[in-house]
Enzyme design. Structure first.
Site, PDB file in Angstrom:
ATOM      1  N   GLU A 103      55.287   8.308  -0.325  1.00 52.71           N
ATOM      2  CA  GLU A 103      56.391   8.350   0.650  1.00 52.71           C
ATOM      3  C   GLU A 103      57.003   6.965   0.822  1.00 52.71           C
ATOM      4  O   GLU A 103      56.334   5.950   0.639  1.00 52.71           O
ATOM      5  CB  GLU A 103      55.842   8.788   2.009  1.00 52.71           C
ATOM      6  CG  GLU A 103      56.241  10.184   2.446  1.00 52.71           C
ATOM      7  CD  GLU A 103      57.693  10.322   2.884  1.00 52.71           C
ATOM      8  OE1 GLU A 103      58.586   9.680   2.297  1.00 52.71           O
ATOM      9  OE2 GLU A 103      57.929  11.096   3.822  1.00 52.71           O
ATOM     10  N   ASP A 107      57.465   7.552   9.930  1.00 49.62           N
ATOM     11  CA  ASP A 107      58.126   7.184  11.183  1.00 49.62           C
ATOM     12  C   ASP A 107      57.466   8.014  12.292  1.00 49.62           C
ATOM     13  O   ASP A 107      56.380   7.667  12.752  1.00 49.62           O
ATOM     14  CB  ASP A 107      59.619   7.469  10.980  1.00 49.62           C
ATOM     15  CG  ASP A 107      60.518   7.002  12.102  1.00 49.62           C
ATOM     16  OD1 ASP A 107      60.141   6.073  12.821  1.00 49.62           O
ATOM     17  OD2 ASP A 107      61.612   7.562  12.271  1.00 49.62           O
ATOM     18  N   LYS A 135      56.033   2.724  10.149  1.00 49.88           N
ATOM     19  CA  LYS A 135      56.672   2.318  11.413  1.00 49.88           C
ATOM     20  C   LYS A 135      55.829   2.915  12.536  1.00 49.88           C
ATOM     21  O   LYS A 135      56.222   3.872  13.205  1.00 49.88           O
ATOM     22  CB  LYS A 135      58.101   2.880  11.431  1.00 49.88           C
ATOM     23  CG  LYS A 135      59.123   1.988  12.087  1.00 49.88           C
ATOM     24  CD  LYS A 135      60.401   2.742  12.323  1.00 49.88           C
ATOM     25  CE  LYS A 135      61.437   2.537  11.263  1.00 49.88           C
ATOM     26  NZ  LYS A 135      62.694   3.279  11.573  1.00 49.88           N
TER      27      LYS A 135
HETATM   28  P1  IMP Z   1      59.297  11.078  10.007  1.00 48.29           P
HETATM   29  O1  IMP Z   1      59.213  12.553   9.763  1.00 48.29           O
HETATM   30  O2  IMP Z   1      59.844  10.758  11.375  1.00 48.29           O
HETATM   31  O3  IMP Z   1      57.992  10.365   9.748  1.00 48.29           O
HETATM   32  O4  IMP Z   1      60.432  10.504   9.086  1.00 48.29           O
HETATM   33  C1  IMP Z   1      60.278  10.218   7.789  1.00 48.29           C
HETATM   34  C2  IMP Z   1      61.630  10.118   7.099  1.00 48.29           C
HETATM   35  O5  IMP Z   1      62.663   9.589   7.967  1.00 48.29           O
HETATM   36  C3  IMP Z   1      61.547   9.159   5.952  1.00 48.29           C
HETATM   37  O6  IMP Z   1      61.111   9.793   4.773  1.00 48.29           O
HETATM   38  C4  IMP Z   1      62.954   8.617   5.877  1.00 48.29           C
HETATM   39  O7  IMP Z   1      63.756   9.453   5.057  1.00 48.29           O
HETATM   40  C5  IMP Z   1      63.489   8.678   7.286  1.00 48.29           C
HETATM   41  N1  IMP Z   1      63.427   7.363   7.957  1.00 48.29           N
HETATM   42  C6  IMP Z   1      62.637   7.010   8.983  1.00 48.29           C
HETATM   43  N2  IMP Z   1      62.842   5.738   9.358  1.00 48.29           N
HETATM   44  C7  IMP Z   1      63.790   5.257   8.520  1.00 48.29           C
HETATM   45  C8  IMP Z   1      64.435   3.964   8.383  1.00 48.29           C
HETATM   46  O8  IMP Z   1      64.180   2.980   9.112  1.00 48.29           O
HETATM   47  N3  IMP Z   1      65.368   3.862   7.396  1.00 48.29           N
HETATM   48  C9  IMP Z   1      65.691   4.902   6.570  1.00 48.29           C
HETATM   49  N4  IMP Z   1      65.105   6.110   6.649  1.00 48.29           N
HETATM   50  C10 IMP Z   1      64.171   6.289   7.624  1.00 48.29           C
END
Ligand code: IMP
Ligand code: MG
Length: 185
Positions: A103, A107, A135
């Protein structure tokens, strides 16, 4: 479309630092999976593509690669909602294989949690996560991370696979967006 220099706040991780860390990850993965049976890297499209192609060149064991894509509903693409849809599933059976998910960034954790839940039902020999960026301050669901490139602060980043509104994935470094200077068109 703006030139990225118009809204680049700072370079968070240089190309050299990315490549140095990816070489370390590849070496560790090569050690950990040696003699363990079939290794399959699954890249989550599209953000993980650059990371996958650099990482696999640093893995000295024979391995296969596959791709999956997921989309999350709502909120302008900057954050996920927990509602995940698999838009591209695997073409191979993962039964009894050592699966490593590759990945770009974790986030909230919703995306990877949904993928882990789905793939675990298919009985791989092992199922682990390798993320370039973590993050961690934004986590909403706990996810097990076996390999992590860099823990980063809660800032929106782009480049090296990560997009802003689908662009700028090609840049060889990770940059921070200055949202006051970014113009969405
Ligand atoms: P999660 O489901 O919130 O963990 O999000 C994961 C996805 O969100 C990643 O695979 C990215 O496509 C997108 N994403 C999260 N943070 C960022 C960022 O700072 N920049 C660009 N894409 C992000
Ligand atoms: Mg994205």
């Amino acid at each position: 479309m703006q030139d990225y220099r118009d809204f680049l706040g700072e370079v968070l991780i240089s190309s050299e630092n990315l490549q140095r860390r990816i070489a370390e990850l590849g070496e560790q993965i090569s050690k950990d999976y040696a003699g363990k049976g079939e290794l399959l890297l699954i890249c989550i499209l599209r953000g993980g593509v650059l990371f996958l192609t650099d990482l696999m060149r640093q893995i000295s064991l024979p391995h296969a690669i596959e791709f999956m894509a997921v989309s999350s509903y709502g909120v302008g693409g900057r954050q996920s909602t927990g509602q995940i849809r698999i838009s591209l599933d695997l073409n191979v059976d993962i039964f009894n294989k050592n699966v490593l998910l590759v990945e770009d960034i974790i986030d909230s954790g919703h995306t990877i949690a949904a993928i882990l839940e789905l793939l675990s039902t298919r009985k791989p020999a092992s199922l682990s996560v390798c993320t370039l960026l973590d993050k961690f301050e934004r986590r909403e669901v706990e996810v097990p991370i076996k390999y992590c490139g860099f823990s980063i602060p809660n800032k929106f980043v782009f480049g090296y696979g990560l997009d802003i509104d689908d662009y700028y994935r090609n840049l060889p470094f990770i940059g921070v967006v200055d949202l006051d200077r970014y113009k969405h068109d």
